[in-house]
Design a protein around this motif. Structure first.
Motif, mmCIF file in Angstrom:
data_model
loop_
_atom_site.group_PDB
_atom_site.id
_atom_site.type_symbol
_atom_site.label_atom_id
_atom_site.label_comp_id
_atom_site.label_asym_id
_atom_site.label_seq_id
_atom_site.Cartn_x
_atom_site.Cartn_y
_atom_site.Cartn_z
ATOM 1 N N ILE A 429 41.198 -56.136 -10.119
ATOM 2 C CA ILE A 429 39.655 -56.185 -10.504
ATOM 3 C C ILE A 429 38.552 -55.146 -10.045
ATOM 4 N N SER A 430 38.874 -55.024 -8.648
ATOM 5 C CA SER A 430 37.868 -53.953 -8.227
ATOM 6 C C SER A 430 38.070 -52.586 -8.688
ATOM 7 N N LEU A 431 39.064 -52.068 -8.918
ATOM 8 C CA LEU A 431 39.537 -50.816 -9.315
ATOM 9 C C LEU A 431 38.976 -50.744 -10.792
ATOM 10 N N PHE A 432 39.733 -51.611 -11.626
ATOM 11 C CA PHE A 432 39.210 -51.526 -13.162
ATOM 12 C C PHE A 432 37.984 -51.740 -13.678
ATOM 13 N N GLY A 433 37.286 -52.712 -12.893
ATOM 14 C CA GLY A 433 35.816 -53.020 -12.913
ATOM 15 C C GLY A 433 34.952 -51.801 -12.714
ATOM 16 N N THR A 434 35.332 -51.271 -11.548
ATOM 17 C CA THR A 434 34.538 -49.857 -11.287
ATOM 18 C C THR A 434 34.548 -48.957 -12.306
ATOM 19 N N ASP A 435 35.787 -48.653 -12.568
ATOM 20 C CA ASP A 435 36.086 -47.365 -13.771
ATOM 21 C C ASP A 435 35.777 -47.754 -15.221
ATOM 22 N N SER A 436 35.860 -49.062 -15.475
ATOM 23 C CA SER A 436 35.412 -49.436 -17.016
ATOM 24 C C SER A 436 33.915 -48.963 -17.331
ATOM 25 N N GLU A 437 33.010 -48.535 -16.173
ATOM 26 C CA GLU A 437 31.806 -48.366 -16.316
ATOM 27 C C GLU A 437 31.553 -47.054 -16.775
ATOM 28 N N HIS A 438 32.282 -46.141 -16.553
ATOM 29 C CA HIS A 438 32.334 -44.710 -17.033
ATOM 30 C C HIS A 438 33.429 -44.327 -17.893
ATOM 31 N N ALA A 439 34.558 -45.021 -17.745
ATOM 32 C CA ALA A 439 35.806 -44.640 -18.735
ATOM 33 C C ALA A 439 35.543 -45.483 -19.963
ATOM 34 N N LEU A 440 34.533 -45.309 -20.666
ATOM 35 C CA LEU A 440 34.244 -46.352 -21.867
ATOM 36 C C LEU A 440 35.154 -45.896 -22.946
ATOM 37 N N ASN A 441 35.762 -44.911 -22.935
ATOM 38 C CA ASN A 441 36.769 -44.847 -24.178
ATOM 39 C C ASN A 441 38.229 -44.990 -23.938
ATOM 40 N N SER A 442 38.565 -45.215 -22.648
ATOM 41 C CA SER A 442 39.927 -45.506 -22.248
ATOM 42 C C SER A 442 40.402 -46.759 -22.728
ATOM 43 N N ALA A 443 41.267 -47.036 -23.778
ATOM 44 C CA ALA A 443 41.888 -48.309 -24.119
ATOM 45 C C ALA A 443 42.448 -48.896 -22.894
ATOM 46 N N GLN A 444 43.226 -48.114 -22.162
ATOM 47 C CA GLN A 444 43.865 -48.614 -20.748
ATOM 48 C C GLN A 444 43.228 -49.324 -19.929
ATOM 49 N N VAL A 445 41.908 -48.528 -19.651
ATOM 50 C CA VAL A 445 41.332 -49.177 -18.471
ATOM 51 C C VAL A 445 40.660 -50.471 -18.980
ATOM 52 N N HIS A 446 40.234 -50.721 -20.249
ATOM 53 C CA HIS A 446 39.667 -51.924 -20.678
ATOM 54 C C HIS A 446 40.964 -52.952 -20.621
ATOM 55 N N ARG A 447 42.135 -52.522 -21.176
ATOM 56 C CA ARG A 447 43.066 -53.732 -21.084
ATOM 57 C C ARG A 447 43.462 -53.993 -19.481
ATOM 58 N N HIS A 448 43.673 -53.222 -18.777
ATOM 59 C CA HIS A 448 43.735 -53.202 -17.352
ATOM 60 C C HIS A 448 42.824 -54.248 -16.872
ATOM 61 N N TYR A 449 41.531 -54.015 -17.094
ATOM 62 C CA TYR A 449 40.454 -55.027 -16.682
ATOM 63 C C TYR A 449 40.550 -56.116 -17.375
ATOM 64 N N GLY A 450 40.578 -56.240 -18.558
ATOM 65 C CA GLY A 450 40.780 -57.649 -19.341
ATOM 66 C C GLY A 450 41.937 -58.386 -18.728
ATOM 67 N N THR A 451 43.215 -57.737 -18.535
ATOM 68 C CA THR A 451 44.187 -58.402 -17.973
ATOM 69 C C THR A 451 44.054 -59.090 -16.484
ATOM 70 N N ALA A 452 43.411 -58.223 -15.910
ATOM 71 C CA ALA A 452 43.198 -58.759 -14.457
ATOM 72 C C ALA A 452 42.195 -59.876 -14.322
ATOM 73 N N LEU A 453 41.223 -59.960 -15.258
ATOM 74 C CA LEU A 453 40.324 -60.860 -15.497
ATOM 75 C C LEU A 453 40.769 -62.358 -16.074
ATOM 76 N N VAL A 454 41.568 -62.118 -17.129
ATOM 77 C CA VAL A 454 42.386 -63.100 -17.325
ATOM 78 C C VAL A 454 43.237 -63.911 -16.369
ATOM 79 N N GLU A 455 43.882 -62.972 -15.809
ATOM 80 C CA GLU A 455 44.733 -63.621 -14.669
ATOM 81 C C GLU A 455 43.577 -64.233 -13.656
ATOM 82 N N ALA A 456 42.547 -63.659 -13.291
ATOM 83 C CA ALA A 456 41.871 -64.546 -12.416
ATOM 84 C C ALA A 456 41.411 -65.783 -12.864
#
Length: 704
Positions: A429-456
């Motif tokens: 969550i920490s890594l994906f949330g941090t990098d989602s702020e500037h990797a705006l066009n990365s489908a993988q970052v948004h998918r990773h972050y969303g997955t981590a949040l759903v698991e949380a």
């Protein structure tokens, strides 16, 4: 440090390093180690899970080492990508035997190995440049060790393969130079052994076959002697690749049809994208921030020859290659730095050219050395103090205050950036949330972050926090789908959100089936469908989907267990689609993204408002998101995703009556959407209207 030295005599190679040189090397190593002390608080992150807890052979400890020597790194994901890197896995197994699952030990060992790399790098540079003041090697080593581009490698436990590859290569180089003066076969044999260990760490260490003769040539050896000395390392490489072929089989690596990790696979974009990424890598070496763990689709879009950055990258490549080749015959230090850069970045360029793969900061781990060498040489050249070997290091630093000051300021900036970056690798969550702020066009970052949040959300007990995780998680996953509408993993994770968090099987099945349609090799979709059908009493379908999961990945533990338990309980072992109709199989799965393809000015306006609102929702700024979503809703009153985002924002800002009204409005347009009914039930409960909440839940159960 003074004029260009075109040729260093072989006799100048130090036979035995002095105590003061070892002290300087130790200082470099300690600095490198200290920069990563704050990673000890971090846990597993990203691919750490595949390397350690999900790797059954690592979990066996020392007893699993023979098995680790026989498998692809992604064996337990049922992938054969041709990655034979057993040495780091062996070290994880040893750690597990003595310390169990202890991430602090894993991280401290990464930091220790990194520090040792700095020690060996300095000692090697002193052998390569024996006529220069120790400050030359010291400042190069400092720039290398403090560079924040290395955080991905050191802070990510799995990337120990990169550290070990570099470390073993430079131990081999130190021994190769020692052999030049000692003539002891023992030194040569150990050099070959460590080069072989570098290959076992990561195949890309094969670039050592170019680095070794390059460095021996710059040490002053004649070309025939260089070739003779280097040939034995070719033998070690042949042995390694024979071993790899024996254990992994002669089959060609199976590269997934995966645009996320192979976005440049189309032949028309490979070459221009290669030069674009080459130029991008140069920029990251000069100014590394912001850092990101991911540069996959579509963070750096595929390039064409009409793109400015592709042309600029090509021109940069040609210019630097010309300078490099022109200066090698003169043994120019400029050319040496460029040659190191070209040789060590070759695996990344090859990955792009041969497989259409992505760039990553870990690919710049070794190329930083070429950059550091060029920078320190340039500063020393300006100071006109290139070769005063007799001056003590501290005295040299005082004499060359400007050059030293520039390096120390740069290293201070690097060090702060490194220490600040390390906590981002604490967990997913920490890594994906941090990098989602500037990797705006990365489908993988948004998918990773969303997955981590759903698991949380699935693990969270507090209702409000659970809802926040749910809403933000699904929003991030929708962003991933908006970038890549065929992103099977994102559909699968939304399916899991409905299955495990919202508890709405109907919607979960739709998303899992869309995931299978777009990513038929994704094992979790089949397994989760099996769970849903088993829980709803459709045992034949459950058995079928468990077996489909095992067809995709025979090693998947959940499917193995589920299939075995169901067979034991019912005797079912279904391998063909049963006659029982899978209702969802006969449905035409509607587009599940929230996007509207702009066709009119009104569409464009709608998309702008919706995207602004959704972006604010993903940041947790629900209050500010509401006006944008209301404007989007006014333009398209029947757009379900807009109404749902708006209703969720009302609920999360405790505007419960308005949220209830919006959920009811959605159900007027979409009366079969049990996910919205679930949200309505939770909102009723939050306002104390328990009877209404129970009534809605009863209706949901009927529809299931």
């Amino acid at each position: 440090m003074g004029k260009e030295v075109k040729k260093a005599p072989v006799a100048a190679i130090s036979k035995k390093p002095s105590g003061s040189l070892r002290l300087y090397a130790l200082v470099v190593g300690i600095i490198g180690f200290a920069l990563y002390l704050n990673t000890m608080k971090n846990g597993y992150c990203l691919d750490d899970f595949n390397a350690i807890p999900k790797n059954s052979f690592v979990q066996e400890g020392i007893a699993g080492i023979p098995k680790l020597m026989t498998i692809d790194f992604w064996y337990f994901e049922n992938l054969n990508l041709g990655y034979y890197r057993p040495l780091s896995l062996v070290t994880f197994a040893i750690e597990h035997s003595f310390f169990g699952e202890n991430t602090a030990v894993n991280h401290i060992d990464n930091a220790l190995l990194y520090g040792l790399s700095g020690f060996m790098l300095f000692m090697f540079l002193m052998q390569l440049f024996p006529a220069r003041n120790p400050a030359f090697a010291f400042l190069i080593s400092l720039i290398f060790m403090t560079n924040p581009l290395h955080t991905e490698v050191v802070a990510n436990i799995k990337s120990r393969d990169e550290i070990l590859s570099f470390l073993n290569t430079f131990i081999a180089l130190n021994l190769a130079f020692k052999y030049t003066s000692s003539k002891s076969r023992k030194d040569l044999i150990w050099s070959i052994v460590f080069f072989y260990l570098a290959l076992l760490s990561k195949e890309t260490a094969v670039v050592g076959l170019a680095l070794i003769p390059l460095f021996l040539y710059y040490a002053g050896l004649k070309i025939p002697v260089v070739l003779k000395r280097s040939i034995v390392y070719v033998g070690a490489s042949i042995l390694f690749f024979m071993q790899k072929r024996y254990f992994l089989g002669g089959n060609t690596a199976r590269i997934p049809n995966d645009i996320i990790n192979y976005p440049y696979v189309a032949s028309s974009v490979r070459l221009p994208s290669l030069f674009h990424l080459f130029g991008f890598s140069l920029q990251k070496l000069i100014y590394p921030l912001p850092l990101s763990y991911d540069y996959s689709y579509n963070q750096i879009p595929a390039s064409h020859w009409s793109d400015f950055w592709a042309i600029l990258g090509l021109l940069s490549f040609i210019a630097l290659a010309y300078v490099c080749v022109k200066g090698i015959l003169k043994r120019s230090v400029w050319s040496l730095g460029l040659a190191i850069f070209f040789i060590t970045i070759a695996p990344m360029l090859g990955f792009v050219m041969l497989r259409g793969g992505i760039m990553a900061e870990r690919f710049l781990y070794a190329p930083v050395l070429g950059f550091a060498l060029i920078l320190v040489y340039a500063l020393g050249h300006i100071a006109n103090q290139m070769k005063d070997k007799t001056v003590k290091l501290l005295d040299w630093i005082k004499t060359n205050a400007i050059a030293t000051g520039v390096v120390l300021v740069l290293c201070s900036f690097y060090s702060v950036a490194t220490v600040q970056r390390n906590p981002a690798w604490k967990d997913n969550i920490s890594l994906f949330g941090t990098d989602s702020e500037h990797a705006l066009n990365s489908a993988q970052v948004h998918r990773h972050y969303g997955t981590a949040l759903v698991e949380a959300a699935a693990a969270e007990k507090d209702t409000l926090k659970k809802r926040q995780f749910e809403v933000k998680g699904v929003s991030e996953l929708q962003k991933a789908i908006a970038i890549d509408s065929e992103f099977g993993e994102a559909y699968c994770e939304i399916g899991y959100a409905y299955q495990g968090v919202y508890l709405v099987n109907d919607s979960a099945v739709k998303y899992f089936r869309k995931a299978i349609e777009t990513a038929p090799g994704l094992v979790t979709s089949y397994n989760n469908l099996g769970v849903i059908y088993q829980n709803t009493g459709r045992m034949k379908l459950a058995s079928y989907y468990y077996n489909k999961a095992l067809e995709v990945n025979p090693h998947y533990p959940d499917a193995i267990q589920h299939a075995a338990d169901l067979k034991k309980a019912t005797g079912l072992d279904v391998h063909e689609m049963p006659e029982e109709i899978d209702n969802h199989n006969s449905q035409v799965v509607k587009t599940l993204t929230s996007n509207v393809t702009p066709k009119t000015p009104q569409d464009v306006e709608f998309v702008n408002y919706f995207n602004q609102g959704a972006a604010l929702v993903s940041k947790g700024d629900y209050e500010t998101a509401i006006p944008y979503l209301k404007k989007a809703e006014a333009l398209k009153p029947e757009h379900e995703q807009t109404m749902l985002e708006l209703a969720n924002c009302y609920g999360l800002t405790k505007k419960y009556p308005t949220a209830i009204a919006m959920y009811k409005k959605i159900l007027k347009y979409y009366p079969s959407d049990v996910a919205v009914m679930g949200n309505l039930s939770v909102t009723y409960q939050a306002t104390g209207q328990n009877a209404k909440a129970d009534s809605v839940r009863a209706e949901i159960n009927k529809r299931k």
